[in-house]
Design an enzyme around this catalytic site. Structure first.
Site, mmCIF file in Angstrom:
data_model
loop_
_atom_site.group_PDB
_atom_site.id
_atom_site.type_symbol
_atom_site.label_atom_id
_atom_site.label_comp_id
_atom_site.label_asym_id
_atom_site.label_seq_id
_atom_site.Cartn_x
_atom_site.Cartn_y
_atom_site.Cartn_z
ATOM 1 C CD GLU A 127 -2.804 -1.358 2.378
ATOM 2 O OE1 GLU A 127 -2.741 -0.513 3.275
ATOM 3 O OE2 GLU A 127 -3.564 -2.338 2.432
ATOM 4 C CG HIS A 205 -10.115 -5.562 0.489
ATOM 5 N ND1 HIS A 205 -10.412 -6.627 1.306
ATOM 6 C CD2 HIS A 205 -8.791 -5.323 0.651
ATOM 7 C CE1 HIS A 205 -9.318 -7.014 1.940
ATOM 8 N NE2 HIS A 205 -8.308 -6.243 1.557
ATOM 9 C CD GLU A 234 -4.867 -7.666 1.754
ATOM 10 O OE1 GLU A 234 -5.747 -6.891 2.163
ATOM 11 O OE2 GLU A 234 -3.655 -7.461 1.911
ATOM 12 C CG ASP A 236 -13.014 -8.618 1.675
ATOM 13 O OD1 ASP A 236 -12.960 -7.682 0.849
ATOM 14 O OD2 ASP A 236 -12.542 -8.520 2.824
HETATM 15 O O1 G3I Z 1 -3.934 -7.149 18.834
HETATM 16 C C1 G3I Z 1 -4.708 -6.079 19.369
HETATM 17 C C2 G3I Z 1 -5.234 -6.420 20.722
HETATM 18 O O2 G3I Z 1 -4.159 -6.592 21.607
HETATM 19 C C3 G3I Z 1 -6.163 -5.296 21.180
HETATM 20 O O3 G3I Z 1 -6.731 -5.626 22.415
HETATM 21 C C4 G3I Z 1 -7.258 -5.054 20.156
HETATM 22 C C5 G3I Z 1 -8.175 -3.912 20.565
HETATM 23 O O4 G3I Z 1 -8.619 -3.183 19.431
HETATM 24 O O5 G3I Z 1 -6.670 -4.750 18.928
HETATM 25 C C6 G3I Z 1 -5.848 -5.806 18.419
HETATM 26 O O6 G3I Z 1 -5.298 -5.388 17.224
HETATM 27 C C7 G3I Z 1 -6.166 -5.404 16.111
HETATM 28 C C8 G3I Z 1 -5.587 -6.316 15.062
HETATM 29 O O7 G3I Z 1 -6.343 -6.255 13.874
HETATM 30 C C9 G3I Z 1 -5.525 -7.775 15.529
HETATM 31 O O8 G3I Z 1 -6.823 -8.251 15.758
HETATM 32 C C10 G3I Z 1 -6.261 -3.991 15.583
HETATM 33 O O9 G3I Z 1 -6.943 -3.161 16.514
HETATM 34 C C11 G3I Z 1 -6.987 -3.985 14.258
HETATM 35 O O10 G3I Z 1 -6.888 -2.678 13.707
HETATM 36 C C12 G3I Z 1 -6.333 -4.968 13.315
HETATM 37 O O11 G3I Z 1 -7.063 -4.935 12.096
HETATM 38 C C13 G3I Z 1 -6.426 -5.530 10.990
HETATM 39 C C14 G3I Z 1 -6.134 -4.446 9.937
HETATM 40 O O12 G3I Z 1 -5.556 -5.057 8.801
HETATM 41 C C15 G3I Z 1 -5.190 -3.383 10.472
HETATM 42 O O13 G3I Z 1 -4.791 -2.514 9.473
HETATM 43 C C16 G3I Z 1 -7.334 -6.584 10.415
HETATM 44 O O14 G3I Z 1 -7.458 -7.664 11.350
HETATM 45 C C17 G3I Z 1 -6.762 -7.114 9.087
HETATM 46 O O15 G3I Z 1 -7.705 -7.928 8.471
HETATM 47 C C18 G3I Z 1 -6.459 -5.947 8.171
HETATM 48 O O16 G3I Z 1 -5.884 -6.449 6.990
HETATM 49 C C19 G3I Z 1 -5.543 -5.473 5.994
HETATM 50 C C20 G3I Z 1 -4.283 -5.969 5.330
HETATM 51 O O17 G3I Z 1 -3.273 -6.187 6.283
HETATM 52 C C21 G3I Z 1 -3.822 -4.992 4.263
HETATM 53 N N1 G3I Z 1 -4.880 -4.685 3.321
HETATM 54 C C22 G3I Z 1 -6.154 -4.258 3.906
HETATM 55 C C23 G3I Z 1 -6.628 -5.278 4.922
HETATM 56 C C24 G3I Z 1 -8.000 -4.895 5.492
HETATM 57 O O18 G3I Z 1 -7.937 -3.714 6.201
#
Ligand code: G3I
Length: 304
Positions: A127, A205, A234, A236
């Site tokens: 990105e 996406h 990715e 969906d």
């Molecule tokens: O691990 C912490 C945890 O300790 C905490 O308690 C909790 C509270 O919010 O957050 C947890 O972290 C989260 C993490 O996922 C793990 O679950 C983050 O807040 C959350 O923002 C994060 O979201 C991920 C996102 O990327 C972040 O940018 C999504 O799961 C993941 O599916 C998403 O994937 C991205 C790709 O990497 C890149 N392309 C877009 C795609 C969708 O956004």
């Protein structure tokens, strides 16, 4: 064949999913994972904040768990992602200039070395281009270390793990537009100057505001024509029923029609596993039942 992975394999391709380590103990989740998918992408576990929470101290436990499971099941692993402006640990967010550049290079080296020989394809840079019509790089702390940060990341990854395919990965690059044109120009430039790049990932996406573009296959093909592999990384698609199923079928057929399209990864297993807070963008419902979208993908993989 009767599963996504086996059917894709008959076409010389993989069918993968994003996986969260903490869900591997869920029997429904693991059951579908083991049955249907022959490639996995750690959804968050290989990102910078997860793998180097403190500078110079690496943490691979969760990602190792996913890689070990994949190996036991004979599945490939897509590594995601070595250098990205998002999900950086706070210590990296607070660095700039040479200190940040050096930290990025060290991060790429350490993570790619830890997984050397075990990764089919790495999202080396994720990105890095801006949305909209400018075709510019996205402003980020990494970009501000110098425009060459992307090629430095690719050269560093190649040195650490020469066997892995090295990909550039992005979203809103799925059709031909200013952003994908800019990525195209970068790949062309890298190929002409011998910067090691092997593949381009198209996140894919999709939703009603951003549906599968009509030139999706043509866009994959023009990148393939540059001499790189292409991967749907990715996938969906928001929606439900026949409309959603048709879109999943279209994407699957596009990959099969492009010789250098190696495979498709969906961004989660059940609708309830999706990063999207609400909605039903995946192939299995919250209970793990196959949706119409699943059947459309399976039929597309098995046709022709
Ligand atoms: O691990 C912490 C945890 O300790 C905490 O308690 C909790 C509270 O919010 O957050 C947890 O972290 C989260 C993490 O996922 C793990 O679950 C983050 O807040 C959350 O923002 C994060 O979201 C991920 C996102 O990327 C972040 O940018 C999504 O799961 C993941 O599916 C998403 O994937 C991205 C790709 O990497 C890149 N392309 C877009 C795609 C969708 O956004």
């Amino acid at each position: 064949a009767t599963t996504l992975g086996a059917s894709a394999a008959e076409k010389g391709r993989y069918f993968g999913t994003a996986v969260a380590a903490y869900k591997l103990s869920d029997a429904t989740y693991s059951g579908i994972l083991n049955r249907e998918f022959n490639s996995v992408t750690p959804e968050n576990e290989m990102k910078w904040d997860a793998t180097e929470p403190t500078q110079g101290q690496f943490s691979f436990t969760s990602a190792d768990q996913i890689v070990a499971r994949a190996k036991a099941n004979g599945a490939k692993v897509r590594g995601h992602a070595l250098a990205w402006h998002s999900q950086q640990p706070s210590w990296a967010q607070n660095l700039s200039g040479t200190a940040l550049r050096n930290a990025m290079v060290n991060h790429v080296t350490q993570v790619a070395t830890h997984y050397k020989g075990q990764i089919d394809s790495w999202d080396v840079v994720n990105e890095a281009f801006a949305d909209g019509g400018t075709g510019a790089r996205r402003d980020s702390n990494l970009q501000r270390t110098g425009n060459d940060w992307i090629e430095v990341a690719f050269r560093t990854a190649r040195a650490a793990d020469p066997a892995a395919k090295l990909c550039y990965n992005d979203y809103n690059t799925d059709g031909q537009n200013a952003k994908s044109n800019a990525v195209f120009a970068m790949v062309q430039d890298f190929k002409s100057r011998g910067v090691p790049i092997d593949c381009v990932g198209f996140q894919s996406h999709f939703n009603s505001a951003s549906p599968v573009p009509s030139d999706y296959q043509a866009n994959l093909q023009r990148f393939a024509n540059l001499g790189v592999d292409v991967q749907i990384t990715e996938l969906d698609i928001e929606g439900s029923g026949t409309t959603q199923a048709n879109s999943f079928g279209t994407v699957t057929r596009a990959c099969l029609a492009v010789t250098r399209c190696n495979g498709i990864t969906v961004w989660g297993i059940r609708d309830s596993d999706s990063w999207r807070a609400s909605g039903t963008p995946l192939l299995f419902d919250g209970s793990g039942n196959k949706k119409a979208a699943y059947t459309a993908v399976l039929d597309a993989l098995n046709s022709g």
